[in-house]
Design an enzyme around this catalytic site. Structure first.
Site, short mmCIF file in Angstrom:
data_model
loop_
_atom_site.label_atom_id
_atom_site.label_comp_id
_atom_site.label_asym_id
_atom_site.label_seq_id
_atom_site.Cartn_x
_atom_site.Cartn_y
_atom_site.Cartn_z
N SER A 47 -77.51 1.06 55.28
CA SER A 47 -76.14 1.43 55.66
C SER A 47 -75.62 2.70 55.01
O SER A 47 -74.54 3.17 55.35
CB SER A 47 -75.18 0.27 55.37
OG SER A 47 -75.02 0.07 53.98
N LYS A 61 -70.51 0.01 49.82
CA LYS A 61 -69.80 0.59 50.94
C LYS A 61 -68.66 1.46 50.41
O LYS A 61 -68.29 1.39 49.24
CB LYS A 61 -69.18 -0.49 51.84
CG LYS A 61 -70.15 -1.52 52.41
CD LYS A 61 -70.90 -0.99 53.60
CE LYS A 61 -71.72 -2.04 54.29
NZ LYS A 61 -72.94 -2.42 53.61
#
Length: 104
Positions: free
Chosen positions: A16, A53
């Site tokens: 990611s 993230k």
């Protein structure tokens, strides 16, 4: 300045963060003493799962956004078990051989 008592290393797993050239196997330097700010890259724990993230705070809504468009953001719900474990301050990469096949 590195706070040795609150700084840890964590190995990246998953894909990611690839759009910002952070790859599986890279090492994150994580400082647990820093107060997370909007748009910081953080290591969070949500419902027992670790994730790295970008933190996005909009009023009372918290989103954890990946760096890759192939993944969806995670919206932190009111009843989620959620903690920001630390703020990523550096990335250590093993670049030996990473691009050698494409540069031949």
């Amino acid at each position: 300045m590195v706070n040795r008592d609150t700084t840890f290393l964590g190995r990246v797993t998953g894909r990611s963060l690839e759009d910002i050239q952070v790859y599986e196997g890279d090492i994150m330097v994580i400082d647990k003493s820093l107060k997370p700010q909007n748009r910081d890259l953080v290591v969070a724990v949500i419902n027992g799962e670790f994730t790295a993230k970008f933190l996005h705070i909009d009023g009372k809504q918290i989103l954890l956004r990946p760096a890759s468009k192939r993944f969806n953001p995670i919206k932190v719900a009111e009843f989620d078990d959620f903690t920001i474990w630390g703020v990523v301050t550096r990335i250590i990469q093993d670049v030996k051989g990473r691009w050698s096949t494409s540069n031949s």
